[in-house]
Design a protein around this motif. Structure first.
Motif, PDB file in Angstrom:
ATOM      1  N   VAL A   1       0.397  16.081   1.190  1.00 11.96           N
ATOM      2  CA  VAL A   1       0.958  16.309  -0.149  1.00 11.96           C
ATOM      3  C   VAL A   1      -0.149  16.661  -1.131  1.00 11.96           C
ATOM      4  O   VAL A   1      -0.034  17.604  -1.928  1.00 11.96           O
ATOM      5  CB  VAL A   1       1.746  15.063  -0.609  1.00 11.96           C
ATOM      6  CG1 VAL A   1       2.128  15.180  -2.061  1.00 11.96           C
ATOM      7  CG2 VAL A   1       2.967  14.873   0.240  1.00 11.96           C
TER       8      VAL A   1
ATOM      9  N   ALA B   1      -3.369   4.906  -6.960  1.00 13.59           N
ATOM     10  CA  ALA B   1      -3.944   5.196  -5.652  1.00 13.59           C
ATOM     11  C   ALA B   1      -5.076   4.226  -5.319  1.00 13.59           C
ATOM     12  O   ALA B   1      -5.169   3.718  -4.191  1.00 13.59           O
ATOM     13  CB  ALA B   1      -4.459   6.630  -5.622  1.00 13.59           C
TER      14      ALA B   1
ATOM     15  N   LEU C   1       1.292   7.313   7.197  1.00 15.16           N
ATOM     16  CA  LEU C   1       1.269   7.252   5.735  1.00 15.16           C
ATOM     17  C   LEU C   1       0.104   8.051   5.174  1.00 15.16           C
ATOM     18  O   LEU C   1       0.265   8.874   4.265  1.00 15.16           O
ATOM     19  CB  LEU C   1       1.172   5.790   5.299  1.00 15.16           C
ATOM     20  CG  LEU C   1       0.967   5.532   3.820  1.00 15.16           C
ATOM     21  CD1 LEU C   1       2.215   5.859   3.062  1.00 15.16           C
ATOM     22  CD2 LEU C   1       0.581   4.083   3.583  1.00 15.16           C
ATOM     23  N   TYR C   2      -1.107   7.833   5.731  1.00 11.55           N
ATOM     24  CA  TYR C   2      -2.272   8.507   5.187  1.00 11.55           C
ATOM     25  C   TYR C   2      -2.212  10.005   5.449  1.00 11.55           C
ATOM     26  O   TYR C   2      -2.593  10.806   4.589  1.00 11.55           O
ATOM     27  CB  TYR C   2      -3.557   7.925   5.789  1.00 11.55           C
ATOM     28  CG  TYR C   2      -3.844   6.513   5.364  1.00 11.55           C
ATOM     29  CD1 TYR C   2      -4.546   5.656   6.199  1.00 11.55           C
ATOM     30  CD2 TYR C   2      -3.412   6.026   4.140  1.00 11.55           C
ATOM     31  CE1 TYR C   2      -4.812   4.361   5.812  1.00 11.55           C
ATOM     32  CE2 TYR C   2      -3.675   4.736   3.756  1.00 11.55           C
ATOM     33  CZ  TYR C   2      -4.375   3.903   4.599  1.00 11.55           C
ATOM     34  OH  TYR C   2      -4.642   2.617   4.219  1.00 11.55           O
TER      35      TYR C   2
ATOM     36  N   LEU D   1       1.385   9.537  -5.574  1.00 15.49           N
ATOM     37  CA  LEU D   1       1.679  10.932  -5.245  1.00 15.49           C
ATOM     38  C   LEU D   1       2.756  11.495  -6.154  1.00 15.49           C
ATOM     39  O   LEU D   1       2.699  12.669  -6.553  1.00 15.49           O
ATOM     40  CB  LEU D   1       2.129  11.042  -3.792  1.00 15.49           C
ATOM     41  CG  LEU D   1       1.050  10.781  -2.765  1.00 15.49           C
ATOM     42  CD1 LEU D   1       1.636  10.827  -1.383  1.00 15.49           C
ATOM     43  CD2 LEU D   1      -0.055  11.790  -2.898  1.00 15.49           C
TER      44      LEU D   1
ATOM     45  N   VAL E   1     -11.111   8.929  -0.716  1.00 23.94           N
ATOM     46  CA  VAL E   1     -10.850   7.499  -0.493  1.00 23.94           C
ATOM     47  C   VAL E   1      -9.802   7.325   0.609  1.00 23.94           C
ATOM     48  O   VAL E   1      -9.870   6.394   1.421  1.00 23.94           O
ATOM     49  CB  VAL E   1     -10.409   6.829  -1.809  1.00 23.94           C
ATOM     50  CG1 VAL E   1     -10.094   5.382  -1.605  1.00 23.94           C
ATOM     51  CG2 VAL E   1     -11.507   6.957  -2.833  1.00 23.94           C
TER      52      VAL E   1
ATOM     53  N   LEU F   1      -5.139   1.641  -2.209  1.00 23.54           N
ATOM     54  CA  LEU F   1      -6.123   1.766  -1.138  1.00 23.54           C
ATOM     55  C   LEU F   1      -7.118   0.626  -1.126  1.00 23.54           C
ATOM     56  O   LEU F   1      -7.779   0.393  -0.118  1.00 23.54           O
ATOM     57  CB  LEU F   1      -6.838   3.101  -1.252  1.00 23.54           C
ATOM     58  CG  LEU F   1      -5.903   4.249  -0.927  1.00 23.54           C
ATOM     59  CD1 LEU F   1      -6.512   5.565  -1.320  1.00 23.54           C
ATOM     60  CD2 LEU F   1      -5.584   4.236   0.540  1.00 23.54           C
TER      61      LEU F   1
ATOM     62  N   VAL G   1      -9.169  11.103  -4.658  1.00 21.25           N
ATOM     63  CA  VAL G   1      -8.160  10.336  -3.915  1.00 21.25           C
ATOM     64  C   VAL G   1      -8.196  10.719  -2.445  1.00 21.25           C
ATOM     65  O   VAL G   1      -8.031   9.868  -1.561  1.00 21.25           O
ATOM     66  CB  VAL G   1      -6.764  10.549  -4.526  1.00 21.25           C
ATOM     67  CG1 VAL G   1      -5.718   9.818  -3.738  1.00 21.25           C
ATOM     68  CG2 VAL G   1      -6.746  10.064  -5.945  1.00 21.25           C
TER      69      VAL G   1
ATOM     70  N   THR H   1       0.828  -1.213   0.000  1.00 19.34           N
ATOM     71  CA  THR H   1       0.000   0.000   0.000  1.00 19.34           C
ATOM     72  C   THR H   1       0.855   1.252   0.000  1.00 19.34           C
ATOM     73  O   THR H   1       0.578   2.219  -0.727  1.00 19.34           O
ATOM     74  CB  THR H   1      -0.904  -0.001   1.240  1.00 19.34           C
ATOM     75  OG1 THR H   1      -1.660  -1.181   1.242  1.00 19.34           O
ATOM     76  CG2 THR H   1      -1.825   1.186   1.237  1.00 19.34           C
ATOM     77  N   ALA H   2       1.943   1.233   0.813  1.00 17.71           N
ATOM     78  CA  ALA H   2       2.804   2.418   0.899  1.00 17.71           C
ATOM     79  C   ALA H   2       3.482   2.701  -0.440  1.00 17.71           C
ATOM     80  O   ALA H   2       3.547   3.857  -0.884  1.00 17.71           O
ATOM     81  CB  ALA H   2       3.842   2.224   1.998  1.00 17.71           C
TER      82      ALA H   2
ATOM     83  N   LEU I   1       0.893   3.987  -2.991  1.00 12.65           N
ATOM     84  CA  LEU I   1       0.428   5.340  -2.662  1.00 12.65           C
ATOM     85  C   LEU I   1       1.506   6.371  -2.946  1.00 12.65           C
ATOM     86  O   LEU I   1       1.232   7.467  -3.467  1.00 12.65           O
ATOM     87  CB  LEU I   1       0.021   5.380  -1.195  1.00 12.65           C
ATOM     88  CG  LEU I   1      -1.013   6.410  -0.802  1.00 12.65           C
ATOM     89  CD1 LEU I   1      -2.233   6.268  -1.663  1.00 12.65           C
ATOM     90  CD2 LEU I   1      -1.373   6.226   0.651  1.00 12.65           C
TER      91      LEU I   1
END
Lengths: 107, 101
Positions: free
Chosen positions: B15, A52, B8-9, A18, B52, A56, B49, A10-11, A14
């Motif tokens: 960002v 993404a 992380l989230y 970004l 979510v 997620l 995004v 996931t990291a 993600l």
């Protein structure tokens, strides 16, 4: 062990998403012509949303949310190119200098 | 592990918020009108995004439905705006765009 693998995946996804969104925003400032900026925006949106949503979907709170992530991804794949095409059509129709900036090819 | 997810989230939310602010400034200070619609399109993708991400952070299931609705509404808004500006496309103009000419 499986939890660590899920977190790492996931990291990574993600962070890649970004990075794609940042490159897309940078591309918006770098390109000279509006059609090139539209190209950068459309590609960046689709790719960033894909990464993404995949990331997620793995760490969703329950299975229904994970499936909804994939449904959202498929919907954005169908909808985003249509809106990008319409914006490019608008740009080609309302730019007075379009024939200096781009070459028109009629099929 | 939960702490790692939260960091992380939160980082991803920060960002994305900075990127949305940059795009908002770009939408206000651009010379062309088409750039504004491009920026709005990109902002709505990033907001999807963000919604979510909030669903994963707060562990609430209904936010995914909100994200689906937002995606549909933003797509509809861009399509309606472009159609109103271009006209419905039934005219046979050679240069193709001015509905008042």
């Amino acid at each position: 062990m499986l939890e660590v693998a899920r977190f790492c995946l996931t990291a990574v996804l993600l962070c890649l998403s970004l990075a794609v969104f940042t490159v897309e925003t940078a591309g918006l400032f770098r390109f000279k012509f509006a059609l090139s900026r539209m190209h950068a925006a459309a590609l960046g949106d689709t790719f960033g949303l894909m990464l993404a949503m995949l990331g997620l979907c793995l760490s969703a709170p329950d299975a229904a949310s994970g499936v909804k992530c994939l449904v959202l991804l498929v919907f954005m794949w169908l909808a985003s190119p249509v809106s990008s095409h319409l914006i490019a059509h608008l740009e080609a129709a309302t730019n007075p200098k379009i024939h200096e900036e781009a070459e028109e090819i009629r099929l | 592990m939960t702490e790692a997810y939260r960091v992380l989230y939160t980082g991803a939310l920060l960002v994305l918020s900075v990127l949305i602010l940059v795009l908002l400034i770009r939408a206000a200070r651009t010379p062309r009108n088409t750039d504004r619609i491009i920026c709005v399109n990109m902002i709505s993708a990033m907001v999807i995004v963000i919604i979510v991400l909030l669903c994963a952070l707060l562990r609430e299931g209904y936010l995914m439905d909100a994200a689906l609705l937002y995606a549909a509404m933003s797509f509809l808004a861009v399509v309606v705006f472009c159609r109103v500006w271009l006209g419905t496309g039934k005219r046979k103009n050679e240069d193709g765009g001015d509905p008042d000419a």
